[in-house]
Scaffold this motif. Sequence first.
Motif, PDB file in Angstrom:
ATOM      1  N   VAL A  48    -111.325  24.099  83.074  1.00 55.64           N
ATOM      2  CA  VAL A  48    -112.746  23.721  83.117  1.00 55.64           C
ATOM      3  C   VAL A  48    -113.060  22.803  81.942  1.00 55.64           C
ATOM      4  CG1 VAL A  48    -115.122  24.530  83.269  1.00 55.64           C
ATOM      5  CG2 VAL A  48    -113.269  25.959  84.164  1.00 55.64           C
TER       6      VAL A  48
ATOM      7  N   ASP B 183    -121.022  33.541  91.799  1.00 59.10           N
ATOM      8  CA  ASP B 183    -120.285  32.441  92.425  1.00 59.10           C
ATOM      9  C   ASP B 183    -119.808  31.388  91.419  1.00 59.10           C
ATOM     10  OD1 ASP B 183    -122.747  31.383  91.793  1.00 59.10           O
ATOM     11  OD2 ASP B 183    -123.072  30.398  93.723  1.00 59.10           O
ATOM     12  N   THR B 184    -119.888  31.709  90.131  1.00 56.90           N
ATOM     13  CA  THR B 184    -119.408  30.788  89.095  1.00 56.90           C
ATOM     14  C   THR B 184    -117.901  30.613  89.220  1.00 56.90           C
ATOM     15  OG1 THR B 184    -121.169  31.421  87.562  1.00 56.90           O
ATOM     16  CG2 THR B 184    -119.201  30.410  86.606  1.00 56.90           C
ATOM     17  N   TYR B 185    -117.446  29.365  89.126  1.00 58.40           N
ATOM     18  CA  TYR B 185    -116.021  29.071  89.245  1.00 58.40           C
ATOM     19  C   TYR B 185    -115.212  29.850  88.201  1.00 58.40           C
ATOM     20  CZ  TYR B 185    -111.603  26.500  88.908  1.00 58.40           C
ATOM     21  OH  TYR B 185    -110.272  26.174  88.866  1.00 58.40           O
ATOM     22  N   ALA B 186    -114.160  30.513  88.663  1.00 65.47           N
ATOM     23  CA  ALA B 186    -113.195  31.247  87.828  1.00 65.47           C
ATOM     24  C   ALA B 186    -113.777  32.491  87.162  1.00 65.47           C
ATOM     25  CB  ALA B 186    -112.578  30.335  86.776  1.00 65.47           C
ATOM     26  N   ARG B 187    -114.959  32.914  87.573  1.00 66.67           N
ATOM     27  CA  ARG B 187    -115.529  34.148  87.021  1.00 66.67           C
ATOM     28  C   ARG B 187    -114.611  35.324  87.327  1.00 66.67           C
ATOM     29  NH1 ARG B 187    -118.932  38.598  88.181  1.00 66.67           N
ATOM     30  NH2 ARG B 187    -120.674  38.869  86.705  1.00 66.67           N
TER      31      ARG B 187
ATOM     32  N   THR C 111    -123.945  26.592  90.796  1.00 66.91           N
ATOM     33  CA  THR C 111    -124.183  27.891  91.423  1.00 66.91           C
ATOM     34  C   THR C 111    -125.327  27.756  92.425  1.00 66.91           C
ATOM     35  OG1 THR C 111    -124.916  30.180  90.998  1.00 66.91           O
ATOM     36  CG2 THR C 111    -125.728  28.485  89.505  1.00 66.91           C
TER      37      THR C 111
ATOM     38  N   ALA D  31    -112.001  21.674  87.231  1.00 63.34           N
ATOM     39  CA  ALA D  31    -113.301  21.939  87.845  1.00 63.34           C
ATOM     40  C   ALA D  31    -114.386  21.033  87.259  1.00 63.34           C
ATOM     41  CB  ALA D  31    -113.675  23.403  87.626  1.00 63.34           C
TER      42      ALA D  31
ATOM     43  N   PHE E   7    -106.870  28.323  85.525  1.00 68.49           N
ATOM     44  CA  PHE E   7    -108.132  27.621  85.762  1.00 68.49           C
ATOM     45  C   PHE E   7    -108.428  26.653  84.622  1.00 68.49           C
ATOM     46  CE2 PHE E   7    -108.372  31.871  87.682  1.00 68.49           C
ATOM     47  CZ  PHE E   7    -108.563  31.529  89.010  1.00 68.49           C
TER      48      PHE E   7
ATOM     49  N   GLY F 110    -118.917  27.176  82.599  1.00 66.07           N
ATOM     50  CA  GLY F 110    -118.067  27.898  83.537  1.00 66.07           C
ATOM     51  C   GLY F 110    -118.114  29.402  83.353  1.00 66.07           C
TER      52      GLY F 110
ATOM     53  N   ASP G 287    -104.776  25.092  88.967  1.00 65.48           N
ATOM     54  CA  ASP G 287    -105.926  24.751  89.788  1.00 65.48           C
ATOM     55  C   ASP G 287    -106.408  23.344  89.425  1.00 65.48           C
ATOM     56  OD1 ASP G 287    -106.080  27.175  91.166  1.00 65.48           O
ATOM     57  OD2 ASP G 287    -108.260  27.215  90.992  1.00 65.48           O
TER      58      ASP G 287
ATOM     59  N   TYR H 177    -107.298  30.979  81.598  1.00 67.86           N
ATOM     60  CA  TYR H 177    -108.501  30.146  81.652  1.00 67.86           C
ATOM     61  C   TYR H 177    -108.490  29.206  80.450  1.00 67.86           C
ATOM     62  CZ  TYR H 177    -113.510  28.996  82.097  1.00 67.86           C
ATOM     63  OH  TYR H 177    -114.712  28.335  82.250  1.00 67.86           O
TER      64      TYR H 177
END
Length: 512
Positions: free
Chosen positions: A408, A457-461, A139, A444, A406, A449, A441, A375
Amino acid sequence: MASSAITPSSSFLADKKDGIGGFSAFRRQPPFPRSAQVSKRKVSKKIASVMAPQQSERKPSTTGAVKTGMTMTEKILARASEKTQLVPGENVWVNVDILMTHDVCGPGSIGIFKREFGENAKVWDREKVVIIPDHYIFTTDERANRNVDILRDFCTEQNIKYFYDIKDLGNFKANPDYKGVCHVALAQEGHCRPGEVLLGTDSHTCTAGAFGQFATGIGNTDAGFVLGTGKLLLKVPPTLRFVMDGEMPDYLLAKDLILQIIGEISVAGATYKAMEFVGSTVESLTMEERLTLCNMVVEAGGKNGIIPADSTTYKYLEDKTSLPYEPVVSDGDARFLSEYRFDISKLEPVVAKPHSPDNRALARECKDVKIDRVYIGSCTGGKTEDFMAAAKLFLASGKKVKVPTFLVPATQKVWMDIYSLPVPGSGGKTCSQIFEEAGCDTPASPSCGACLGGPRDTYARMNEPQVCVSTTNRNFPGRMGHKEGQIYLASPYTAAASALTGFVTDPREFLQ
């Protein structure tokens, strides 16, 4: 709640004559014997001697009241507190074997340590403190980045042996020391050992109980104290015992087992209690599946989860630790607050509906729930075997996902496994290849995550009020980001099946 509105086939529970609705704790222990109670007697004030008569030395274990059997948790805490006997409710000073902290709670714990012990104080044992940045890593949030800097400065100052640092946020692979999610990293790096006491500033520290040790989450204040002393005052919890027998169907995973249990006893059903898991089904589980089982005991309010160490445990530890350890098992006459029995062969895939981990429903009963995303990740569902399970289902279906999916990985090792280990029955294909063919996806960077939201800006938030099927552990409002998001907790099988249909889906549609 839905767990009372639905009837999730109670036939999987072993028959009990006095059970209520097919499920009950069938054994309650009697109160402690009258001999254990304090009696009041008139004491003579006459001085009979100015010194106590000399007695021959006798070991503590052969004196005092008659000893009673102890549970695994009681035995570990007794050893760690240098006692020969403990009962639930006792408060004891425990010697800590490992203290773990991370980037969210580490700075606060360090601040308390310095305030109480002094700016120049040293930790009690630099080799027993494990510091793992994992929560808010990838982030641009300045405060999140600052937290990792605080950890780094402290570890340099204290010469902490086990600090899994990350400096290059643009390429996690450029950081050989960086691991990822603390609970999975603790296991992979050999910090978990049977019979020990492991404390961490994270509620899911209970995950490590899968190794037959006492592991629980503590707060920053307690962690600050442990940093300085290596000790902590703990109350001995009573134990609930869960006996799981029967062959595990090939469409079930440990996530289904723990969601079923939480649905039965509720999110408060094990408050400040140990949850001990035994039985032939538990013995058949891999170490990673056992980690899943113990990971979510805190969602039932549990103080700790614990599984007896066996050949599976010892095999896993062979190349991970060289330190000696002493496993324990519960005595045959140990006292359990309650005991629950399950026939796992009759269990079906389940989910936890919004907004509570005990809001249980059968996956097939939610087939009309349209979803927006899937997720797969976290300490609960982001291990190598979790991704292997998802890949297995995608492979069996031969279809593409219908919603954004997603991925992670929990740790850097898991990420490497995704790209290198062949999936059984795939003709040599790796998870990453199967995921790509299914339209998921790209896996990551390893971290916690979006499991707990994090910076925007956290991935897949979840930044929009969407519906998500997730392999994570909590589905409270706002947990993965947006406060109006809806999270269905599920196994990797169920998550993958749901990704293929765009609805909550029973994995048996693709696995049978």
